[in-house]
Write an enzyme that holds these catalytic residues in place. Structure first.
Site, PDB file in Angstrom:
ATOM      1  N   GLU A  94      51.896   7.727 -12.029  1.00 29.61           N
ATOM      2  CA  GLU A  94      51.490   7.618 -13.022  1.00 29.61           C
ATOM      3  C   GLU A  94      52.590   8.319 -13.725  1.00 29.61           C
ATOM      4  O   GLU A  94      53.181   8.815 -13.965  1.00 29.61           O
ATOM      5  CB  GLU A  94      50.157   9.363 -13.412  1.00 29.61           C
ATOM      6  CG  GLU A  94      49.283   8.805 -12.574  1.00 29.61           C
ATOM      7  CD  GLU A  94      48.378  10.716 -13.150  1.00 29.61           C
ATOM      8  OE1 GLU A  94      48.883  11.576 -13.477  1.00 29.61           O
ATOM      9  OE2 GLU A  94      47.456  10.447 -12.602  1.00 29.61           O
ATOM     10  N   CYS A 100      52.851  11.172 -22.174  1.00 26.67           N
ATOM     11  CA  CYS A 100      52.868   9.555 -21.815  1.00 26.67           C
ATOM     12  C   CYS A 100      51.598   8.505 -22.409  1.00 26.67           C
ATOM     13  O   CYS A 100      52.009   7.660 -22.579  1.00 26.67           O
ATOM     14  CB  CYS A 100      52.218   9.684 -20.169  1.00 26.67           C
ATOM     15  SG  CYS A 100      51.265  10.098 -19.699  1.00 26.67           S
ATOM     16  N   LYS A 120      57.374  19.822  -6.281  1.00 27.77           N
ATOM     17  CA  LYS A 120      58.109  20.052  -7.312  1.00 27.77           C
ATOM     18  C   LYS A 120      57.494  19.979  -8.476  1.00 27.77           C
ATOM     19  O   LYS A 120      57.975  18.606  -9.043  1.00 27.77           O
ATOM     20  CB  LYS A 120      59.628  19.265  -6.597  1.00 27.77           C
ATOM     21  CG  LYS A 120      60.751  19.745  -7.446  1.00 27.77           C
ATOM     22  CD  LYS A 120      62.168  18.566  -6.775  1.00 27.77           C
ATOM     23  CE  LYS A 120      61.417  18.328  -8.480  1.00 27.77           C
ATOM     24  NZ  LYS A 120      62.341  18.218  -9.543  1.00 27.77           N
ATOM     25  N   GLU A 122      59.769   2.221 -23.436  1.00 28.30           N
ATOM     26  CA  GLU A 122      59.341   3.776 -24.147  1.00 28.30           C
ATOM     27  C   GLU A 122      60.604   4.378 -24.436  1.00 28.30           C
ATOM     28  O   GLU A 122      61.629   4.615 -23.781  1.00 28.30           O
ATOM     29  CB  GLU A 122      59.041   4.070 -22.648  1.00 28.30           C
ATOM     30  CG  GLU A 122      58.222   5.795 -22.472  1.00 28.30           C
ATOM     31  CD  GLU A 122      57.917   6.174 -21.549  1.00 28.30           C
ATOM     32  OE1 GLU A 122      59.032   6.441 -20.202  1.00 28.30           O
ATOM     33  OE2 GLU A 122      56.402   6.600 -21.365  1.00 28.30           O
TER      34      GLU A 122
HETATM   35  P1  NAD Z   1      61.359  11.553 -14.136  1.00 31.61           P
HETATM   36  O1  NAD Z   1      60.500  10.582 -13.519  1.00 31.61           O
HETATM   37  O2  NAD Z   1      62.473  11.903 -14.591  1.00 31.61           O
HETATM   38  O3  NAD Z   1      61.100  13.176 -13.682  1.00 31.61           O
HETATM   39  C1  NAD Z   1      59.486  13.626 -12.627  1.00 31.61           C
HETATM   40  C2  NAD Z   1      60.357  14.251 -11.764  1.00 31.61           C
HETATM   41  O4  NAD Z   1      60.388  13.877 -10.279  1.00 31.61           O
HETATM   42  C3  NAD Z   1      61.187  15.383 -12.101  1.00 31.61           C
HETATM   43  O5  NAD Z   1      60.123  16.362 -11.071  1.00 31.61           O
HETATM   44  C4  NAD Z   1      62.016  15.101 -11.018  1.00 31.61           C
HETATM   45  O6  NAD Z   1      63.343  15.586 -10.932  1.00 31.61           O
HETATM   46  C5  NAD Z   1      61.396  14.121 -10.166  1.00 31.61           C
HETATM   47  N1  NAD Z   1      62.643  12.820  -9.910  1.00 31.61           N
HETATM   48  C6  NAD Z   1      63.365  12.574 -10.396  1.00 31.61           C
HETATM   49  N2  NAD Z   1      64.018  11.932  -9.339  1.00 31.61           N
HETATM   50  C7  NAD Z   1      64.108  11.589  -8.324  1.00 31.61           C
HETATM   51  C8  NAD Z   1      63.934  11.463  -7.008  1.00 31.61           C
HETATM   52  N3  NAD Z   1      64.815   9.793  -7.004  1.00 31.61           N
HETATM   53  N4  NAD Z   1      62.987  11.481  -5.613  1.00 31.61           N
HETATM   54  C9  NAD Z   1      61.773  12.804  -5.981  1.00 31.61           C
HETATM   55  N5  NAD Z   1      61.723  13.260  -7.220  1.00 31.61           N
HETATM   56  C10 NAD Z   1      62.430  13.168  -8.338  1.00 31.61           C
HETATM   57  O7  NAD Z   1      59.936  11.880 -15.707  1.00 31.61           O
HETATM   58  P2  NAD Z   1      60.220  13.231 -16.759  1.00 31.61           P
HETATM   59  O8  NAD Z   1      61.865  12.463 -17.924  1.00 31.61           O
HETATM   60  O9  NAD Z   1      60.315  14.154 -16.638  1.00 31.61           O
HETATM   61  O10 NAD Z   1      58.901  12.780 -17.935  1.00 31.61           O
HETATM   62  C11 NAD Z   1      59.393  11.650 -18.431  1.00 31.61           C
HETATM   63  C12 NAD Z   1      58.588  10.139 -18.032  1.00 31.61           C
HETATM   64  O11 NAD Z   1      57.122  10.312 -17.569  1.00 31.61           O
HETATM   65  C13 NAD Z   1      58.747   9.268 -19.104  1.00 31.61           C
HETATM   66  O12 NAD Z   1      58.575   8.349 -19.017  1.00 31.61           O
HETATM   67  C14 NAD Z   1      56.210  10.067 -18.830  1.00 31.61           C
HETATM   68  O13 NAD Z   1      55.480   8.519 -19.888  1.00 31.61           O
HETATM   69  C15 NAD Z   1      55.961   9.707 -18.007  1.00 31.61           C
HETATM   70  N6  NAD Z   1      54.346  10.553 -17.646  1.00 31.61           N
HETATM   71  C16 NAD Z   1      53.962   9.417 -17.003  1.00 31.61           C
HETATM   72  C17 NAD Z   1      52.393  10.537 -17.321  1.00 31.61           C
HETATM   73  C18 NAD Z   1      51.610   9.541 -16.870  1.00 31.61           C
HETATM   74  O14 NAD Z   1      50.398  10.063 -16.734  1.00 31.61           O
HETATM   75  N7  NAD Z   1      51.584   8.082 -16.369  1.00 31.61           N
HETATM   76  C19 NAD Z   1      52.502  11.634 -18.042  1.00 31.61           C
HETATM   77  C20 NAD Z   1      53.774  12.246 -17.872  1.00 31.61           C
HETATM   78  C21 NAD Z   1      54.681  11.126 -17.985  1.00 31.61           C
HETATM   79  C1  6OH Z   2      51.336  12.061 -19.808  1.00 33.48           C
HETATM   80  O1  6OH Z   2      51.942  12.878 -20.154  1.00 33.48           O
HETATM   81  C2  6OH Z   2      49.528  12.876 -20.346  1.00 33.48           C
HETATM   82  C3  6OH Z   2      48.849  13.169 -19.016  1.00 33.48           C
HETATM   83  C4  6OH Z   2      47.734  13.731 -19.409  1.00 33.48           C
HETATM   84  C5  6OH Z   2      46.417  13.756 -18.631  1.00 33.48           C
HETATM   85  O2  6OH Z   2      46.286  13.197 -17.929  1.00 33.48           O
HETATM   86  C6  6OH Z   2      45.527  14.092 -18.950  1.00 33.48           C
HETATM   87  O3  6OH Z   2      44.314  13.766 -18.631  1.00 33.48           O
HETATM   88  O4  6OH Z   2      44.942  15.243 -19.687  1.00 33.48           O
END
Ligand code: NAD
Ligand code: 6OH
Length: 484
Positions: A252, A286, A176, A388
């Site tokens: 992640e 992230c 998803k 963040e």
């Molecule tokens: P989000 O958590 O709002 O959403 C991510 C996904 O989760 C979406 O597909 C959303 O529809 C789904 N989702 C939301 N609530 C849910 C629930 N209760 N059950 C199941 N699925 C659910 O994140 P975002 O706003 O899309 O992305 C930004 C965030 O992601 C930032 O905090 C960023 O740091 C983090 N991020 C982390 C990494 C990493 O590798 N650590 C990478 C990219 C982004």
């Molecule tokens: C998060 O927003 C980015 C993650 C990046 C990777 O996981 C990568 O390996 O490039």
């Protein structure tokens, strides 16, 4: 108008309602997304379960690896469509999607195709007191059906980073993508169909999180595991959903990443590197650095140099090759980031540059752009230093000693990434090792070898993916002990 459909059991299907997919560059509607119903999510999981028992079971490792390479070929063959889809959904510059998102989308399939072919099995020869011997060896089996939930910032890259190793290990998946970015995932489903991935092996459901496809999927009792990238609070909600079935999870999550700049750094390289680290993808990576600690003698010069770089960024249309910086993903995310700009003022920050909304005099004024922003002067307990922000913004503070810099960098509940900038080789290693982070770069940022561990400490996640760590998460290991 384009309708982004679900892909279930080898067929594109509509859900019961649709919601708009908005282009963040000008607020226009670029398509309708077909939200999967609970029954459709269940059907996707059922299709994946039955695919596991049918043709997919007969796919040997070399055959799976060859299929993954075909998927990569398929992405490369439609490279420009992927770039356009990613740019339209996120507003990111096409130049960035061409350089990072789409090539990485293909590279993820190639990397795990190659890795699974050479992945060793563990074995131990156990010598017993009576002189007899037992032979232990571990075999790798799929987890089953893996639920994959991904965010909007690097949609194809982060989705394929999970789909590729999951398929390499013989799982079937139900993915998803974020409700904000359905396009590249839908194109990926087309590639799966084109290259002959057996039906049910890759399924795609669109929708939101709570009370929608995300929650229906993560609370499904028949998943073998859940892998999620997104916000820490969403991770907590998914963990609750997974708890009932004691599912393996890989998370992640967010970060509040620090960079430490020593006075002996290569100044130009550091300023250029940190310009990327703060502003790439409009700060929506992230791994972006939101806290920069600079050794005091260099502080004023560094702030001035980063300010100059920030003011040289070109906010523009994604298709303009001179654009360096796109909009934020959505109106609500822009409100959140602008809210933090306002909060920073209330918390006593000096706004070195930015702090508001740009004006273009064209359609971009209906988009979700914000000014690249640099803050100084906040106390370490300020919310803007602790939370963040996920935008093109950082706070810069001075430090006086190595120990102080380490303590400041580690003073966070997150622990995803960090960077250290110094020409003192021993100090680089010494400081890097003391930082509480899943990934620490020395004199670089976002330089990623796909074989290395990736993940975070604290609120930044659970577990590691990347290379063998991915193969281990997406496999059930069965140790077989044979008494000889
Ligand atoms: P989000 O958590 O709002 O959403 C991510 C996904 O989760 C979406 O597909 C959303 O529809 C789904 N989702 C939301 N609530 C849910 C629930 N209760 N059950 C199941 N699925 C659910 O994140 P975002 O706003 O899309 O992305 C930004 C965030 O992601 C930032 O905090 C960023 O740091 C983090 N991020 C982390 C990494 C990493 O590798 N650590 C990478 C990219 C982004
Ligand atoms: C998060 O927003 C980015 C993650 C990046 C990777 O996981 C990568 O390996 O490039």
């Amino acid at each position: 108008m384009k309708v982004f459909q679900n892909y279930i059991d080898g067929h594109f299907v509509r859900g019961s309602r649709e919601f708009p997919d908005v282009n963040p560059a000008d607020g226009s509607v670029i398509g309708q997304v077909s939200e999967a119903t609970r029954d459709q999510v269940n059907a996707a999981v059922d299709a994946a379960r039955s695919a596991l028992k049918q043709e997919w079971r007969k796919y040997t490792v070399p055959k799976r690896a060859a299929l993954l390479h075909k998927i990569a070929d398929g992405i490369e063959a439609r490279f420009h469509e992927f770039v356009a889809a990613e740019a339209a959904d996120t507003g990111k510059p096409e130049s960035l999607a061409s350089r990072i998102d789409v090539p990485r989308g293909a590279a993820n399939f190639r990397a795990f195709a190659d890795l699974i072919k050479t992945a060793p099995l563990e074995s131990f020869r156990t010598e017993l007191a009576d002189g007899s011997v037992a032979l232990n060896y571990a075999v790798r089996k799929p987890l089953g059906v893996v639920g994959i939930i991904t965010p909007w910032n690097l949609p194809l890259l982060l989705l394929t980073w999970k789909v590729a190793p999951a398929l390499a290990c013989g799982n079937c998946v139900v993915a998803k993508p974020s409700e904000e970015t359905p396009a590249s995932a839908t194109l990926l489903a087309e590639i799966m169909a084109e290259v002959g991935v057996p039906r049910g092996v890759f399924n795609l459901v669109h929708g939101f999180g709570p009370d929608s496809a995300g929650e229906y999927l993560t609370s499904h009792p028949d998943l073998g595991g859940i892998t999620f990238t997104g916000e820490s609070t969403t991770g907590a909600a998914i963990m609750r959903a997974a708890a009932a079935g004691v599912k393996p999870v890989s998370f992640e999550l967010g970060g509040k990443n620090a960079a430490i700049v020593f006075a002996d750094c290569d100044f130009e390289e550091t300023v250029t590197g940190l310009t990327d680290a703060v502003f790439m993808n409009t700060g929506q990576v992230c791994l972006c650095a939101e806290r920069i600690y600079v050794e005091r003698p260099l502080f004023d010069r560094f702030v001035a140099a980063l300010k100059k770089k920030a003011e040289e960024l070109r906010l523009g249309w994604p298709s303009d090759q001179t654009t360096t910086t796109g909009p934020l993903i959505s109106r609500s995310h822009r409100e959140k980031v602008l809210g933090y700009y306002e909060l920073a003022r209330k918390e006593g920050a000096t706004i070195v540059t930015g702090g508001g909304t740009p004006h273009f005099g064209d359609g971009r004024d209906n988009g979700f752009y914000v000014e690249p922003t640099i803050l100084t002067g906040l106390t370490e307990s300020a919310r803007c230093v602790k939370e963040e922000l996920f935008g093109p913004v950082c706070h810069i503070a001075p430090f006086d000693s190595e120990d102080q810099a380490i303590a400041l960098a580690n003073d966070t509940k997150y622990g995803l990434a960090a960077s250290v900038w110094t020409n003192h080789i021993k100090r680089g290693h010494r400081v890097a090792e003391q930082l509480r982070a899943g990934i620490t770069w020395v004199n670089c940022w976002f330089l990623r070898d796909l074989r290395t561990p990736f993940g975070g400490a604290g609120l930044s996640g659970i577990g590691r993916e990347g290379g063998m760590h991915s193969l281990n998460f997406y496999s059930e290991l069965n140790n077989i002990c044979v008494k000889l």
